[in-house]
Write a protein that holds these residues in place. Structure first.
Motif, PDB file in Angstrom:
ATOM      1  N   LEU A  70       4.502  -7.907 -13.801  1.00 42.14           N
ATOM      2  CA  LEU A  70       4.871  -7.457 -12.641  1.00 42.14           C
ATOM      3  C   LEU A  70       5.084  -5.963 -12.935  1.00 42.14           C
ATOM      4  N   GLY A  71       5.845  -5.623 -14.032  1.00 41.14           N
ATOM      5  CA  GLY A  71       6.244  -4.348 -14.268  1.00 41.14           C
ATOM      6  C   GLY A  71       5.059  -3.551 -14.381  1.00 41.14           C
ATOM      7  N   ALA A  72       3.888  -4.117 -15.099  1.00 44.08           N
ATOM      8  CA  ALA A  72       2.472  -3.380 -15.160  1.00 44.08           C
ATOM      9  C   ALA A  72       1.987  -3.120 -13.887  1.00 44.08           C
ATOM     10  N   THR A  73       2.219  -4.033 -12.841  1.00 41.61           N
ATOM     11  CA  THR A  73       1.686  -3.740 -11.702  1.00 41.61           C
ATOM     12  C   THR A  73       2.345  -2.680 -10.929  1.00 41.61           C
ATOM     13  N   ILE A  74       3.625  -2.840 -11.057  1.00 42.11           N
ATOM     14  CA  ILE A  74       4.425  -1.446 -10.468  1.00 42.11           C
ATOM     15  C   ILE A  74       4.199  -0.209 -10.810  1.00 42.11           C
ATOM     16  N   ASP A  75       4.006  -0.126 -12.266  1.00 38.34           N
ATOM     17  CA  ASP A  75       3.441   1.126 -12.704  1.00 38.34           C
ATOM     18  C   ASP A  75       2.288   1.546 -12.295  1.00 38.34           C
ATOM     19  N   ASP A  76       1.167   0.607 -12.253  1.00 38.84           N
ATOM     20  CA  ASP A  76      -0.103   1.008 -11.690  1.00 38.84           C
ATOM     21  C   ASP A  76      -0.141   1.491 -10.211  1.00 38.84           C
ATOM     22  N   TYR A  77       0.690   0.935  -9.529  1.00 39.78           N
ATOM     23  CA  TYR A  77       1.063   1.483  -8.118  1.00 39.78           C
ATOM     24  C   TYR A  77       1.613   2.882  -8.129  1.00 39.78           C
ATOM     25  N   LEU A  78       2.649   3.084  -9.059  1.00 40.03           N
ATOM     26  CA  LEU A  78       3.166   4.445  -9.149  1.00 40.03           C
ATOM     27  C   LEU A  78       2.326   5.581  -9.586  1.00 40.03           C
ATOM     28  N   VAL A  79       1.208   5.186 -10.099  1.00 40.13           N
ATOM     29  CA  VAL A  79       0.374   6.155 -10.588  1.00 40.13           C
ATOM     30  C   VAL A  79      -1.150   6.112  -9.727  1.00 40.13           C
ATOM     31  N   SER A  80      -0.919   5.482  -8.675  1.00 39.03           N
ATOM     32  CA  SER A  80      -2.107   5.097  -7.812  1.00 39.03           C
ATOM     33  C   SER A  80      -2.060   6.367  -6.865  1.00 39.03           C
ATOM     34  N   GLY A  81      -3.308   6.560  -6.150  1.00 36.43           N
ATOM     35  CA  GLY A  81      -3.290   7.738  -5.258  1.00 36.43           C
ATOM     36  C   GLY A  81      -4.443   7.282  -4.287  1.00 36.43           C
ATOM     37  N   GLY A  82      -4.375   8.281  -2.895  1.00 33.82           N
ATOM     38  CA  GLY A  82      -5.334   8.261  -2.127  1.00 33.82           C
ATOM     39  C   GLY A  82      -5.488   6.733  -1.410  1.00 33.82           C
ATOM     40  N   ASP A  83      -6.829   6.333  -1.466  1.00 29.18           N
ATOM     41  CA  ASP A  83      -7.291   5.133  -0.588  1.00 29.18           C
ATOM     42  C   ASP A  83      -6.669   4.044  -1.539  1.00 29.18           C
ATOM     43  N   LEU A  84      -6.549   4.027  -2.906  1.00 30.19           N
ATOM     44  CA  LEU A  84      -5.989   2.765  -3.790  1.00 30.19           C
ATOM     45  C   LEU A  84      -4.713   2.575  -3.310  1.00 30.19           C
ATOM     46  N   ARG A  85      -3.759   3.347  -3.146  1.00 30.01           N
ATOM     47  CA  ARG A  85      -2.362   3.303  -2.788  1.00 30.01           C
ATOM     48  C   ARG A  85      -2.155   1.990  -2.220  1.00 30.01           C
ATOM     49  N   PRO A  86      -2.594   1.839  -0.841  1.00 31.62           N
ATOM     50  CA  PRO A  86      -1.961   0.730  -0.126  1.00 31.62           C
ATOM     51  C   PRO A  86      -2.298  -0.676  -0.575  1.00 31.62           C
ATOM     52  N   GLU A  87      -3.442  -0.776  -1.356  1.00 30.85           N
ATOM     53  CA  GLU A  87      -4.026  -2.041  -1.855  1.00 30.85           C
ATOM     54  C   GLU A  87      -3.134  -2.064  -3.151  1.00 30.85           C
ATOM     55  N   ALA A  88      -2.679  -1.006  -3.780  1.00 31.09           N
ATOM     56  CA  ALA A  88      -1.966  -1.222  -4.989  1.00 31.09           C
ATOM     57  C   ALA A  88      -0.528  -1.781  -4.522  1.00 31.09           C
ATOM     58  N   LEU A  89      -0.030  -1.281  -3.327  1.00 31.20           N
ATOM     59  CA  LEU A  89       1.227  -1.468  -2.984  1.00 31.20           C
ATOM     60  C   LEU A  89       1.335  -3.089  -2.478  1.00 31.20           C
ATOM     61  N   LYS A  90       0.219  -3.705  -1.957  1.00 30.28           N
ATOM     62  CA  LYS A  90      -0.026  -5.059  -1.687  1.00 30.28           C
ATOM     63  C   LYS A  90       0.271  -6.055  -2.914  1.00 30.28           C
ATOM     64  N   HIS A  91      -0.507  -5.548  -4.018  1.00 27.39           N
ATOM     65  CA  HIS A  91      -0.253  -6.329  -5.173  1.00 27.39           C
ATOM     66  C   HIS A  91       1.179  -6.291  -5.772  1.00 27.39           C
ATOM     67  N   VAL A  92       1.744  -5.158  -5.427  1.00 22.52           N
ATOM     68  CA  VAL A  92       3.237  -5.353  -6.114  1.00 22.52           C
ATOM     69  C   VAL A  92       4.085  -6.280  -5.068  1.00 22.52           C
ATOM     70  N   VAL A  93       4.159  -6.175  -3.943  1.00 25.35           N
ATOM     71  CA  VAL A  93       4.657  -7.146  -2.895  1.00 25.35           C
ATOM     72  C   VAL A  93       4.392  -8.483  -3.341  1.00 25.35           C
ATOM     73  N   VAL A  94       2.988  -8.568  -3.281  1.00 25.68           N
ATOM     74  CA  VAL A  94       2.729 -10.069  -3.469  1.00 25.68           C
ATOM     75  C   VAL A  94       3.175 -10.746  -4.995  1.00 25.68           C
ATOM     76  N   GLU A  95       2.827  -9.939  -5.881  1.00 30.90           N
ATOM     77  CA  GLU A  95       3.238 -10.290  -7.278  1.00 30.90           C
ATOM     78  C   GLU A  95       4.858 -10.423  -7.518  1.00 30.90           C
ATOM     79  N   SER A  96       5.478  -9.399  -6.703  1.00 31.39           N
ATOM     80  CA  SER A  96       6.946  -9.579  -6.832  1.00 31.39           C
ATOM     81  C   SER A  96       7.487 -10.755  -6.312  1.00 31.39           C
ATOM     82  N   ALA A  97       6.846 -11.294  -5.121  1.00 28.32           N
ATOM     83  CA  ALA A  97       7.167 -12.668  -4.634  1.00 28.32           C
ATOM     84  C   ALA A  97       6.645 -13.841  -5.429  1.00 28.32           C
ATOM     85  N   GLN A  98       5.636 -13.700  -6.052  1.00 23.75           N
ATOM     86  CA  GLN A  98       5.058 -14.741  -7.078  1.00 23.75           C
ATOM     87  C   GLN A  98       6.078 -14.873  -8.102  1.00 23.75           C
ATOM     88  N   THR A  99       6.394 -14.005  -8.796  1.00 20.21           N
ATOM     89  CA  THR A  99       7.291 -13.886  -9.622  1.00 20.21           C
ATOM     90  C   THR A  99       8.720 -14.585  -9.486  1.00 20.21           C
TER      91      THR A  99
END
Length: 414
Positions: free
Chosen positions: A307-336
């Motif tokens: 999950l920490g790696a997923t959050i880091d990926d979101y923080l360096v993401s940009g443009g059209d990738l950012r919303p999808e990266a945030l979804k991964h953070v939210v879902v993986e946080s819940a799963q964890t």
């Protein structure tokens, strides 16, 4: 303070302190001694500076790189509350700069000096009476009890919060306040006139976290220290990051319990008539239980690391990738959270299958592992997170963040 010491130096210092405090934990738990005497030593390791950007005097460590110290410190609530606020603050600025949200540099500089921030988010009790005949939202019911008002000389904060974990030891307190139909986060100094925090936490777990009552009596508020929750992206990120901290705490509990049970079995000299081996340390059934505990502890740590790696990926993401990266953070946080709530609880229970009746001795305080795990898991019940994960898996939808969409007066400077 450790000056310019790097992450490795902080890591070694925290682990030395953690080993010492772990040995003292049963006595502190039994006698309710608290940890006030240890907090200065913990802060002196530099742990509060890990996620602070280097330009503000911090170390600038990634989320994935720093999470392990969350669970090894034993004093998790104090520095972690700080990193939950400060560690996300730079991201708050970066992801919302286009929306004119600006964080005071003084706060990040304070974190860079090793000062830390405690929370005051939730209020005690269930929903109060409806307003204007309409039931209030669950978010409002959880966070009311405090309010911002203008006495003619400036903004003031008044009211009470009950769940203020670690704020007894904090330099700063960030208070979640319902305001103008939404929410804002108000930052005040722990030593400001009108601020008081008492250790009246009465839960059966997390007894040493100072999760007590914070009271604010017309506390003067700087206008630029009122931070709006008007952005849904920030609200999503904050919620996921706070849950990341809880999940790391669960992983830490499981890790310590696995160490304790291995040490206990290693030292056991008596067994049972039906045992497969007269020495518990060579008993296949006992060893199997220890293996199950160790495996659960490993899994809990692995989920948090991912999950920490997923959050880091979101923080360096940009443009059209950012919303999808945030979804991964939210879902993986819940799963964890869902899996770690189960794993940490199971570890605390299974421990006694391998450790024998002598492990019931109150002087060992081994019951604290299960009690602490249950208390952490109760902060944000996993049944709701499991539903979130299922809804996303089936329907591709996520719920709206609870603490977003806050209009803020122009005079608040935010």
């Amino acid at each position: 303070m450790i000056g310019d010491e790097d992450f490795g130096g902080v890591q070694r210092a925290v682990r030395r302190l953690a080993a010492r405090v772990h040995d003292e934990a049963p006595v502190r738990e039994r006698d309710h001694l608290g940890v006030a005497d240890v907090v200065p030593d913990l802060l002196a390791t530099g742990i509060g500076r890990l996620r602070v950007p280097r330009r503000y005097g911090g170390i600038g460590t990634s989320v994935a790189g720093s999470w392990e110290l969350s669970w090894s410190s034993w004093l998790r609530p104090s520095p972690i509350s700080s990193r939950s606020f400060v560690g996300i603050s730079d991201s708050w600025s970066s992801c919302c700069s286009a929306r004119t949200i600006r964080l005071p540099r003084e706060l990040l500089a304070a974190a860079g000096r090793g000062e830390f921030f405690g929370p005051a988010a939730s209020s005690k009790g269930g929903p109060s009476a409806p307003t204007d005949g309409e039931p209030r939202s669950a978010a409002l019911a959880l966070t009311d009890g405090v309010w911002l008002h203008d006495d003619g000389a400036g903004l003031r904060l008044s009211g009470t919060k009950y769940y203020s974990t670690g704020s007894l030891y904090a330099d700063w307190i960030n208070v979640l306040v319902p305001h103008e139909g939404g929410f804002v986060e108000v930052v005040v100094s722990r030593t400001d006139p009108g601020v008081s925090v008492v250790d009246d936490w009465n839960g059966f777990g997390q007894r040493m976290t100072a999760s007590g009552t914070a009271t604010f009596e017309a506390v003067a508020v700087r206008e630029d220290y009122v931070l709006p929750h008007r952005d849904a992206e920030v609200a999503e990120l904050l919620g996921a990051f706070y849950q990341f901290i809880h999940s790391a705490t669960q992983a830490g509990i499981a890790h310590r319990a696995s160490q304790d049970v291995a040490r206990l079995v290693r030292g056991r000299r008596r067994s049972y008539p039906l045992a497969a081996d007269p020495e518990p340390r060579h008993d296949a059934q006992v060893l199997g239980v220890v293996g199950e505990i160790s495996t659960r502890a490993f899994t809990a740590r692995a989920t948090v690391s991912a999950l920490g790696a997923t959050i880091d990926d979101y923080l360096v993401s940009g443009g059209d990738l950012r919303p999808e990266a945030l979804k991964h953070v939210v879902v993986e946080s819940a799963q964890t959270q869902v899996v770690n709530s189960r794993l940490a609880g199971e570890v605390g229970w299974l421990l006694f299958d391998a450790a024998s009746a002598s492990a019931l001795d109150l002087d060992l305080a081994l019951d604290r592992h299960w009690r602490n795990a249950r208390a952490v898991s109760s902060h944000n019940p996993s049944i709701y997170k499991a539903r979130l994960v299922g809804d996303f898996a089936v329907n591709g939808t996520l719920p709206s963040p609870a603490f977003a969409a806050s209009p803020v007066p122009e005079r608040a400077g935010v």
